[in-house]
Enzyme design. Structure first.
Site, PDB file in Angstrom:
ATOM      1  N   PRO A 156     -36.626   9.726  19.186  1.00 12.21           N
ATOM      2  CA  PRO A 156     -36.280   8.482  18.455  1.00 12.21           C
ATOM      3  C   PRO A 156     -36.060   8.662  16.961  1.00 12.21           C
ATOM      4  O   PRO A 156     -35.345   7.889  16.348  1.00 12.21           O
ATOM      5  CB  PRO A 156     -37.493   7.576  18.704  1.00 12.21           C
ATOM      6  CG  PRO A 156     -38.181   8.140  19.875  1.00 12.21           C
ATOM      7  CD  PRO A 156     -37.938   9.619  19.845  1.00 12.21           C
ATOM      8  N   THR A 157     -36.696   9.652  16.348  1.00 13.08           N
ATOM      9  CA  THR A 157     -36.576   9.949  14.902  1.00 13.08           C
ATOM     10  C   THR A 157     -36.869   8.744  14.019  1.00 13.08           C
ATOM     11  O   THR A 157     -36.294   8.607  12.943  1.00 13.08           O
ATOM     12  CB  THR A 157     -35.183  10.512  14.538  1.00 13.08           C
ATOM     13  OG1 THR A 157     -34.189   9.472  14.572  1.00 13.08           O
ATOM     14  CG2 THR A 157     -34.771  11.639  15.464  1.00 13.08           C
ATOM     15  N   THR A 186     -39.137   7.826  11.952  1.00 15.27           N
ATOM     16  CA  THR A 186     -39.556   8.029  10.563  1.00 15.27           C
ATOM     17  C   THR A 186     -38.712   9.058   9.845  1.00 15.27           C
ATOM     18  O   THR A 186     -38.343   8.855   8.685  1.00 15.27           O
ATOM     19  CB  THR A 186     -41.044   8.438  10.514  1.00 15.27           C
ATOM     20  OG1 THR A 186     -41.824   7.435  11.164  1.00 15.27           O
ATOM     21  CG2 THR A 186     -41.517   8.573   9.086  1.00 15.27           C
ATOM     22  N   SER A 188     -44.893  18.136  18.672  1.00 17.83           N
ATOM     23  CA  SER A 188     -44.701  16.691  18.688  1.00 17.83           C
ATOM     24  C   SER A 188     -45.279  16.024  19.922  1.00 17.83           C
ATOM     25  O   SER A 188     -45.852  14.945  19.845  1.00 17.83           O
ATOM     26  CB  SER A 188     -43.201  16.361  18.619  1.00 17.83           C
ATOM     27  OG  SER A 188     -42.622  16.945  17.493  1.00 17.83           O
ATOM     28  N   CYS A 189     -45.076  16.656  21.086  1.00 19.59           N
ATOM     29  CA  CYS A 189     -45.328  15.963  22.340  1.00 19.59           C
ATOM     30  C   CYS A 189     -46.148  16.816  23.288  1.00 19.59           C
ATOM     31  O   CYS A 189     -45.950  18.034  23.374  1.00 19.59           O
ATOM     32  CB  CYS A 189     -44.013  15.618  23.035  1.00 19.59           C
ATOM     33  SG  CYS A 189     -42.905  14.668  22.011  1.00 19.59           S
ATOM     34  N   GLU A 194     -38.068  11.496  26.143  1.00 18.70           N
ATOM     35  CA  GLU A 194     -37.016  12.496  25.967  1.00 18.70           C
ATOM     36  C   GLU A 194     -37.430  13.891  26.432  1.00 18.70           C
ATOM     37  O   GLU A 194     -36.590  14.783  26.538  1.00 18.70           O
ATOM     38  CB  GLU A 194     -36.547  12.562  24.498  1.00 18.70           C
ATOM     39  CG  GLU A 194     -37.398  13.391  23.563  1.00 18.70           C
ATOM     40  CD  GLU A 194     -38.597  12.646  23.019  1.00 18.70           C
ATOM     41  OE1 GLU A 194     -39.194  13.095  22.024  1.00 18.70           O
ATOM     42  OE2 GLU A 194     -38.958  11.597  23.598  1.00 18.70           O
ATOM     43  N   ASN A 205     -42.593  12.062  28.332  1.00 18.19           N
ATOM     44  CA  ASN A 205     -43.584  11.989  27.260  1.00 18.19           C
ATOM     45  C   ASN A 205     -43.671  10.570  26.715  1.00 18.19           C
ATOM     46  O   ASN A 205     -43.216   9.611  27.330  1.00 18.19           O
ATOM     47  CB  ASN A 205     -43.204  12.964  26.148  1.00 18.19           C
ATOM     48  CG  ASN A 205     -41.913  12.554  25.463  1.00 18.19           C
ATOM     49  OD1 ASN A 205     -40.951  12.185  26.131  1.00 18.19           O
ATOM     50  ND2 ASN A 205     -41.881  12.607  24.147  1.00 18.19           N
ATOM     51  N   CYS A 216     -42.002   9.178  24.414  1.00 19.82           N
ATOM     52  CA  CYS A 216     -40.731   8.557  24.037  1.00 19.82           C
ATOM     53  C   CYS A 216     -39.607   8.855  25.033  1.00 19.82           C
ATOM     54  O   CYS A 216     -38.438   8.640  24.723  1.00 19.82           O
ATOM     55  CB  CYS A 216     -40.317   9.003  22.639  1.00 19.82           C
ATOM     56  SG  CYS A 216     -41.581   8.716  21.398  1.00 19.82           S
ATOM     57  N   THR A 233     -42.418  14.783  12.548  1.00 26.02           N
ATOM     58  CA  THR A 233     -43.527  14.354  11.702  1.00 26.02           C
ATOM     59  C   THR A 233     -44.740  15.280  11.764  1.00 26.02           C
ATOM     60  O   THR A 233     -45.280  15.641  10.716  1.00 26.02           O
ATOM     61  CB  THR A 233     -43.912  12.909  12.044  1.00 26.02           C
ATOM     62  OG1 THR A 233     -42.937  12.026  11.468  1.00 26.02           O
ATOM     63  CG2 THR A 233     -45.276  12.540  11.502  1.00 26.02           C
TER      64      THR A 233
END
Length: 967
Positions: A769-770, A772, A371-372, A588, A584, A586, A356
């Protein structure tokens, strides 16, 4: 029974003022109108709902005084719920058809379990529908002539020919859909003087009402929304009113694209460097037909949150959006047009999707694409509040955060500077929680952060309580995720039913950086010191008691998650360069952090469904996708806009990326493999091995082209130790490990290339998690099992009916797909297991998350973990929880060598609505919705010494619309 809800609602009278504690919005905030069946429009009147429902209740329950008082209270509450439900889907000037209102009334009655009243109401509606049909049959059939109100206030006749053209285009090439049905439903929602915007939405809403009957209407809805988007975008970019059909876009896209780039640069939305591309060449490479690949949820998500807009006017069409992202990612390539086209083709085909933040910001003036971010918090005020400030800066541009708080001294610890006592870590966590809410990622999604604490910290018991809804709210963090960072020694003490000692880190500072055998030795040293009275702040507890509470709070509040410190560090390729102190947001990402380095990861995911061909993995396509995807992710590191220097330093030194996957469940169903099976576990193994092999190969190729990452020497990679090899490091530290080591590829040759040439990236794989981006691509999230086969999904764009199209295809092939089946699926909450006429093979293939044993998910995750240099966001599901089951599940995760786990999911109180109304969805027409909030459920408590003592508790909801992170 005499009911007259339709007539009551259609009358135009003053709007009732509900009580101040009502859930309904004030009249000033609800400019609603109701379309009567004859096409005229009346002002919405909530009092008519109250009157009609009161009549319904009294007709069923009688007219006694006691009944009347109770009915009055119930009706007032239900009326407020109906008004609130309608207001949720209301855009400016929203007008509803009378049957939309009646649908919400029916839904409110069903939800409140007034089943007799609801049943009588449903029967009444059916009877009234039959009577109207009989009356209409003897009337002339000439339809009303409507006018459309333009933006300037003038009116023009409705263009029925264009309405029919767009409906026919939307249905073209799709099985089981009917443009006539869409048009009929559209006309039902028209009225004289309807605005242009409402006219555009009317057909979208019409198609959505049919999704639960035929999944392909999700594509029809998307194409109708696309027509609205085309009109909005082309009119704004070209400066004149514009209508274009899908057929027109074969030529219009090429004309529009350069104008779009100019418009975006002028509005200071796009980087001026994009104008230096060969725009005609890129425009010629656009594939307008790919606009037809969206399902409604995917396109609505892009429409609401991703497409660039100026002053509320969108300027991006889907293919321009993907090309803009591709251009931003290729801006530093030598042949950047060729690379941009290559990247565009990968993204627009849905073979791979960037995360995203990359989709939001690529090609813009602030290209924060990562992302993270992972940080470690120092044990002093300067360090603590610098970390809070860093969180705000990182979250501003859509980064998800993981903070390690283990170094902060605990409650009661001595503060030398003031000669006082510390209040512990919890008050600072409250500050971090509130910062995440205040900085909401540019208004695009909520700020998101996860706090990690090691199990030996003296404040661990208070940390476990952070998400509770009771107690001192100043010591609660209702909006922040939390996670346990668990050393192997603790799990071994639990297994031995031994004692566990809690310390304050100011007295045991080196435990933070130790793992494996050195940690165990130093921990025993501090325990001995505590026994001699040489440590000031400590507490001894029974390990199994603390484990009980960890699992109890995980189930009760959904937090803290269980993550394992030793596997993350022992198998880390970068163990020579630092220590992993947390994961992080989520769970991963597993990267080193320090005061000088904020870990950064750059994510993207392969759509596994698109790589299934003839019932097997398409190796050629998967290899090509992986090679291009790795180049994209490596480019992110150099292009990225860094908000703090520690993130830039870390990312350029180690260059980690996280290539993951999504659509695993879809791929299984395409291959006719049940997720709860040995075949599914084997496919998890072989598919991840293939991705791992190609991803590592791609990083070696990039190293040959661009050079190896600066901290390569001394890494496990440099020693020829690949992820499959690092399993032995964990096994040695534990004295054995029950984890599969089999392989099928030529790893010896690749191992030699890694040692000789090097790696471009310190880490290459992580499964996010993907949540979105999988919606955009129209596939199941990440490695998730199917939640339900028919349900309503909630996210920031609204509520959407989701139907498993694989199941519908199979049921059609066997002559089992009909309205009765739709109602059965709704009644059984999207589960096929309880529907007798569905064959056993389909029940196994389409078993949902709560119908399978989560042990299967752990076994599959273990097979993947052997190939992954980071971790995976693994959700676990439990339908009938007990302490014994939770204990067994999380111990299995540890013994199988998993690095992390994510949410524990339990059933929510309400699933698919058990009503007769035709399900609809979306922000624009949320008629059918579903409560996704978890409700308390009593569990059977095991008497086993290691089982947590659970009573009435709650776990995380399955589909929280606010819970969106590494996507």
């Amino acid at each position: 029974m005499s009911l007259s809800l339709d007539r009551e609602l259609a009358k135009a009278t003053p709007v009732i003022q509900l009580r101040p504690d009502s859930h309904a919005a004030p009249e000033a905030e609800l400019p609603m109108q109701v379309i009567r069946r004859n096409g005229t429009v009346s002002r919405f009147d909530a009092s008519k709902i109250s009157v009609a429902m009161t009549k319904a209740f009294l007709a069923v329950e009688g007219h006694t005084a006691a009944a009347s008082r109770r009915v009055h209270e119930v009706v007032e509450q239900l009326t407020a719920e109906v008004v609130t439900a309608l207001s949720r889907r209301m855009s400016e000037g929203r007008t509803f058809h009378i049957e939309d209102v009646q649908d919400q009334v029916e839904l409110a009655l069903m939800r409140s379990e007034h089943h007799k009243v609801a049943r009588a109401y449903v029967l009444y509606r059916d009877e009234r529908t039959r009577q109207r049909a009989e009356q209409e049959a003897v009337k002339p059939q000439a339809g009303p002539q409507f006018n459309v109100t333009l933006a300037n206030g003038s009116k023009v006749p409705l263009d029925n020919a264009r309405l029919a053209l767009i409906a026919n285009e939307a249905c073209a090439g799709l099985e089981g859909v009917d443009a006539a049905a869409v048009l009929a439903e559209t006309h039902r929602n028209l009225y004289d003087g309807i605005s242009q915007d409402e006219l555009a939405l009317a057909s979208v809403m019409a198609a959505r009402t049919l999704v639960e009957q035929e999944p392909n209407y999700a594509y029809v809805s998307a194409r109708l929304l696309l027509d609205k988007l085309r009109t909005e975008v082309l009119s704004y970019v070209e400066g004149t009113p514009a209508n274009a059909s899908q057929a027109d876009m074969a030529t219009r896209y090429a004309e529009y694209f350069p104008a779009y780039i100019r418009t975006g640069i002028k509005a200071e939305l796009l980087d001026a460097d994009l104008a230096r591309f060969d725009l005609p060449r890129l425009a010629a490479a656009l594939k307008p037909e790919r606009d037809l690949s969206f399902q409604f949820l995917g396109l609505q998500t892009l429409y609401d949150r991703y497409f660039l807009h100026e002053r509320g006017n969108r300027i991006e069409l889907p293919q321009a959006f993907f090309m803009r992202v591709a251009m931003g990612l290729a801006v530093r390539e030598i042949d950047r047009e060729a690379r941009a086209i290559e990247f565009y083709n990968l993204l627009s085909s849905f073979d791979f999707m960037a995360s995203t933040p990359t989709l939001f910001n690529s090609g813009t003036l602030r290209p924060q694409l990562s992302s993270c971010f992972l940080t470690t918090v120092a044990d002093d005020l300067d360090g603590i509040f610098k970390s809070v400030k860093d969180n705000a800066l990182l979250a501003k541009y859509s980064g998800g955060l993981g903070n390690d708080w283990t170094r902060v001294r605990g409650l009661g610890a001595h503060i030398k500077g003031t000669n006082g006592e510390s209040q512990g870590v919890v008050p600072f966590l409250k500050v971090a929680n509130d910062t995440a809410i205040a900085v909401n990622q540019g208004g695009k999604r909520k700020g998101a952060v996860c706090a990690y604490l090691e199990t030996w910290h003296i404040d661990i018991e208070e940390f476990l309580d952070l998400r509770k809804n009771t107690g001192d709210d100043r010591r609660r963090t209702h909006d922040m995720n939390t996670a346990n960072w668990v050393p192997d020694l603790f799990m071994q003490r639990v297994a031995a039913d031994g004692e566990w000692t809690l310390f304050s880190p100011d007295e045991t500072p080196d435990l933070h950086d130790l793992y494996g055998k050195p940690f165990a030795e130093r921990y025993a040293f501090y325990e001995a010191k505590a026994a001699r009275g040489e440590i000031r702040v400590f507490k001894q507890v029974r390990a199994t008691d603390l484990w009980r509470k960890m699992l109890t709070m995980l189930f009760e509040t959904g937090h803290p998650w269980i993550t394992f410190k030793d596997p993350c560090n022992l198998r880390s390729p970068q163990r020579h360069a630092g220590v992993i102190h947390s994961s992080n947001l989520c769970t991963e990402i597993t990267l080193n952090t320090s005061d000088d380095e904020t870990a950064v990861c750059n994510l993207g995911s392969i759509n596994l469904l698109n790589h299934i061909k003839d019932g097997a993995l398409d190796e050629i396509r998967l290899k090509n996708t992986t090679m291009t995807a790795m180049r994209i992710l490596d480019n992110v590191i150099d292009i990225n806009f860094y908000t703090i220097p520690e993130a830039r330093r870390s990312n350029l030194r180690h260059r980690p990326v996280g290539l993951g996957l999504m659509g695993f469940q879809d791929a299984l169903q395409a291959m006719r493999i049940a997720i709860a099976s040995d075949a599914a576990v084997a496919f998890a193994d072989t598919s991840m091995e293939a991705i791992s092999y190609y991803a590592i190969s791609a990083s070696v190729n990039l190293a040959a082209e661009r050079g190896k990452y600066p901290s390569f020497e001394g890494s496990l990679w440099s020693q020829g130790i690949l992820p499959i090899d690092s399993i032995e490091l964990l096994a040695d530290a534990r004295g054995g490990l029950d984890m599969d080591r089999s392989s099928t590829r030529d790893w010896a040759s690749l191992r030699a290339r890694v040692r000789t040439i090097g790696m471009r990236n310190s880490n290459v794989m992580a499964i996010a998690p993907t949540a979105t981006i999988s919606n955009i691509c129209g596939v199941a999230q990440s490695i998730e099992p199917g939640y339900q086969n028919l349900y309503v999904k909630s996210n920031m764009s609204g509520d959407f009916t989701v139907v498993n199209e694989f199941l519908v295809r199979d049921l059609k092939a066997r002559g089992l797909w009909d309205e009765v089946m739709v109602n059965d699926l709704k009644y059984f909450d999207g589960s096929v297991g309880s529907i007798d006429r569905i064959p056993d093979d389909l029940k196994a293939l389409y078993a949902t998350a709560f119908e399978i044993d989560s042990a299967w998910l752990i076994e599959a995750a273990s097979r993947r973990q052997k190939w992954i240099d980071q971790a995976q966001s693994l959700n676990l599901y439990i339908a009938n929880p007990s302490g014994k089951k939770l204990d067994a599940l999380y111990r299995l995760a540890w013994t199988r060598g998993l690095k992390t786990t994510y949410y524990l999911r339990s059933r929510s109180a309400t699933h698919v609505e058990k009503s007769t109304l035709k399900g609809t969805d979306g922000k624009l027409n949320a008629v059918t919705s579903v409560s996704m909030m978890s409700a308390g459920s009593t569990v059977n408590v095991s008497s086993a010494v290691t089982a947590p003592d659970l009573t009435t508790v709650m776990a995380c909801s399955i589909d929280n619309p606010d819970c969106e992170a590494c996507q």
